[in-house]
Motif scaffolding. Structure first.
Motif, mmCIF file in Angstrom:
data_model
loop_
_atom_site.group_PDB
_atom_site.id
_atom_site.type_symbol
_atom_site.label_atom_id
_atom_site.label_comp_id
_atom_site.label_asym_id
_atom_site.label_seq_id
_atom_site.Cartn_x
_atom_site.Cartn_y
_atom_site.Cartn_z
ATOM 1 N N ARG A 54 -31.077 6.964 -26.670
ATOM 2 C CA ARG A 54 -29.998 6.643 -26.690
ATOM 3 C C ARG A 54 -29.024 7.028 -25.488
ATOM 4 N N TYR A 55 -29.443 8.523 -25.271
ATOM 5 C CA TYR A 55 -28.530 9.336 -24.307
ATOM 6 C C TYR A 55 -29.255 9.439 -22.953
ATOM 7 N N GLY A 56 -30.532 8.660 -22.827
ATOM 8 C CA GLY A 56 -31.186 8.577 -21.543
ATOM 9 C C GLY A 56 -30.274 7.933 -20.333
ATOM 10 N N HIS A 57 -30.908 8.105 -19.274
ATOM 11 C CA HIS A 57 -30.195 7.582 -17.939
ATOM 12 C C HIS A 57 -30.897 6.521 -17.583
ATOM 13 N N THR A 58 -30.247 5.284 -17.246
ATOM 14 C CA THR A 58 -30.758 3.963 -16.691
ATOM 15 C C THR A 58 -30.462 3.705 -15.192
ATOM 16 N N HIS A 59 -29.482 4.510 -14.650
ATOM 17 C CA HIS A 59 -29.357 4.306 -13.161
ATOM 18 C C HIS A 59 -29.025 5.698 -12.572
ATOM 19 N N ALA A 60 -29.186 5.813 -11.256
ATOM 20 C CA ALA A 60 -29.003 7.035 -10.703
ATOM 21 C C ALA A 60 -28.430 6.614 -9.234
ATOM 22 N N LEU A 61 -27.363 7.208 -8.858
ATOM 23 C CA LEU A 61 -26.803 7.176 -7.675
ATOM 24 C C LEU A 61 -26.702 8.537 -6.922
ATOM 25 N N ARG A 62 -27.398 8.601 -5.680
ATOM 26 C CA ARG A 62 -27.753 9.829 -4.810
ATOM 27 C C ARG A 62 -26.700 10.116 -3.833
ATOM 28 N N VAL A 63 -25.982 11.124 -3.740
ATOM 29 C CA VAL A 63 -25.151 11.052 -2.575
ATOM 30 C C VAL A 63 -24.620 12.632 -2.387
ATOM 31 N N ASP A 64 -24.914 12.969 -1.037
ATOM 32 C CA ASP A 64 -24.403 14.333 -0.695
ATOM 33 C C ASP A 64 -25.233 15.505 -1.540
ATOM 34 N N GLY A 65 -26.534 15.459 -1.816
ATOM 35 C CA GLY A 65 -27.107 16.174 -2.436
ATOM 36 C C GLY A 65 -27.114 16.420 -3.867
ATOM 37 N N TYR A 66 -26.114 15.447 -4.580
ATOM 38 C CA TYR A 66 -25.775 15.375 -5.928
ATOM 39 C C TYR A 66 -26.626 13.968 -6.290
ATOM 40 N N THR A 67 -26.825 13.939 -7.955
ATOM 41 C CA THR A 67 -27.126 12.780 -8.324
ATOM 42 C C THR A 67 -26.230 12.535 -9.482
ATOM 43 N N ILE A 68 -25.652 11.386 -9.696
ATOM 44 C CA ILE A 68 -24.945 10.871 -10.856
ATOM 45 C C ILE A 68 -26.050 9.935 -11.503
ATOM 46 N N LEU A 69 -25.965 10.211 -12.957
ATOM 47 C CA LEU A 69 -26.835 9.613 -13.692
ATOM 48 C C LEU A 69 -26.101 8.897 -14.865
ATOM 49 N N THR A 70 -26.381 7.652 -15.026
ATOM 50 C CA THR A 70 -25.657 6.925 -16.127
ATOM 51 C C THR A 70 -26.398 6.112 -17.237
ATOM 52 N N GLY A 71 -25.797 6.015 -18.203
ATOM 53 C CA GLY A 71 -26.602 5.279 -19.334
ATOM 54 C C GLY A 71 -25.567 4.696 -20.232
ATOM 55 N N ASP A 72 -26.028 4.001 -21.294
ATOM 56 C CA ASP A 72 -25.373 3.152 -22.216
ATOM 57 C C ASP A 72 -24.251 4.129 -22.971
ATOM 58 N N HIS A 73 -24.524 5.517 -23.291
ATOM 59 C CA HIS A 73 -23.641 6.239 -23.878
ATOM 60 C C HIS A 73 -23.509 7.613 -23.005
ATOM 61 N N VAL A 74 -23.601 7.630 -21.776
ATOM 62 C CA VAL A 74 -23.735 9.023 -20.929
ATOM 63 C C VAL A 74 -23.427 8.684 -19.550
ATOM 64 N N VAL A 75 -22.883 9.637 -18.986
ATOM 65 C CA VAL A 75 -22.705 9.779 -17.433
ATOM 66 C C VAL A 75 -23.051 11.361 -17.157
ATOM 67 N N ALA A 76 -23.775 11.766 -16.287
ATOM 68 C CA ALA A 76 -23.955 13.157 -15.652
ATOM 69 C C ALA A 76 -24.024 13.136 -14.214
ATOM 70 N N LEU A 77 -23.846 14.519 -14.022
ATOM 71 C CA LEU A 77 -23.788 15.075 -12.533
ATOM 72 C C LEU A 77 -24.711 16.029 -12.484
ATOM 73 N N SER A 78 -26.009 15.975 -11.520
ATOM 74 C CA SER A 78 -26.958 17.014 -11.328
ATOM 75 C C SER A 78 -27.131 17.208 -9.971
ATOM 76 N N VAL A 79 -27.555 18.660 -9.811
ATOM 77 C CA VAL A 79 -27.605 19.128 -8.363
ATOM 78 C C VAL A 79 -28.922 20.037 -8.398
ATOM 79 N N LEU A 80 -29.606 19.819 -7.560
ATOM 80 C CA LEU A 80 -31.070 20.694 -7.513
ATOM 81 C C LEU A 80 -30.671 21.960 -6.652
ATOM 82 N N LYS A 81 -31.734 22.773 -6.513
ATOM 83 C CA LYS A 81 -31.587 23.912 -5.567
ATOM 84 C C LYS A 81 -31.745 23.443 -4.120
ATOM 85 N N PRO A 82 -30.934 23.959 -3.183
ATOM 86 C CA PRO A 82 -30.269 25.153 -3.299
ATOM 87 C C PRO A 82 -28.923 24.876 -3.942
ATOM 88 N N TYR A 83 -28.552 25.707 -4.960
ATOM 89 C CA TYR A 83 -27.314 25.441 -5.567
ATOM 90 C C TYR A 83 -26.298 25.785 -4.850
#
Length: 253
Positions: free
Chosen positions: A74-103
């Motif tokens: 339910r809170y899983g991610h269905t789409h990813a937008l990758r920009v400037d080293g970050y990833t925006i993740l979206t789903g039916d009930h969630v939006v997230a921002l992820s960054v990998l190393k180097p932090y």
């Protein structure tokens, strides 16, 4: 027994063990929100002249009826937008921002979080935000017996201890009115282009409820800063002082 002194908490580490940092917002949504949000956020990014790649994730192919059966889906991610080293993740009930190393550091990460939060608010698609969380995942390379010694813990059940260092720990905690979750996995295995690496993974999360008010975003930056500070504190509480010093800590002046 002499009183214990409080452990000093660094502002940052020169030898950063971070694998991934994640901010996540959970909300009351539906398939229409899940379908509209990736495109709307992509237009926001394009309006700022940023190059963005939109990826449809495997979960998007799972029927929504099945996605809503379990919380993990339910809170899983269905789409990813990758920009400037970050990833925006979206789903039916969630939006997230992820960054990998180097932090890039908290200042940059926080700026991106606030930007994304402003977009979500201004779009008007997300009507009922429920909770947000800050999560940090770190990796310490070494054998199980070596990496277990990095932790400020003495694990024993009855008269038994993990002599080989192999543990899988998950512990919910309450900290200053917020909900935390500490996880340790030892050993863990990472696979990259350079091959496979074994070590210990620490996974620290702090979650806060969004207020049920006419403007739930009011005061968000202060709540975000508090959640990050507590997540920072929980991470360092896991480690021995010698472990922290080995990572070249930088303290406040």
């Amino acid at each position: 027994m002499p009183p214990q002194t409080e452990k000093r908490i660094p502002k940052r580490l020169k030898k950063e063990p971070l694998l991934e940092a994640v901010w996540e917002l959970r909300f009351v949504g539906d398939p229409a929100v899940g379908a509209a949000l990736p495109g709307a956020l992509r237009e926001k990014l394009r309006a700022g002249s940023r190059t963005v790649a939109l990826e449809i994730l495997p979960l998007a192919k799972v029927p929504v009826e099945f996605r809503n059966v379990q919380e993990q889906l339910r809170y899983g991610h269905t789409h990813a937008l990758r920009v400037d080293g970050y990833t925006i993740l979206t789903g039916d009930h969630v939006v997230a921002l992820s960054v990998l190393k180097p932090y890039p550091g908290w200042k940059d990460f926080k700026t991106r979080i606030l930007e994304l939060a402003d977009w979500v608010r201004d779009l008007g698609i997300v009507k009922d935000p429920q909770t947000f969380s800050i999560r940090y995942i770190d990796f310490f390379e070494g054998s199980s017996s070596e990496t277990l010694k990095l932790l400020a813990t003495n694990i024993q059940i009855g008269n038994m201890t993990p002599a080989s260092g192999e543990i899988h720990l998950q512990m919910p905690v309450n900290i200053e009115g917020l909900q935390g979750l500490l996880q340790v996995r030892n050993p863990a295995q990472l696979t990259s282009g350079a091959g496979e690496t074994r070590g210990l993974i620490s996974d620290v999360l702090v979650a806060a409820e969004m207020p049920h008010t006419p403007d739930p975003w009011n005061g968000f930056e202060a709540r975000l800063e508090k959640a990050k500070t507590l997540c920072h504190r929980l991470f360092f509480s896991l480690l021995k002082s010698d472990t922290i010093e080995a990572m070249d800590p930088v303290y406040e002046e």
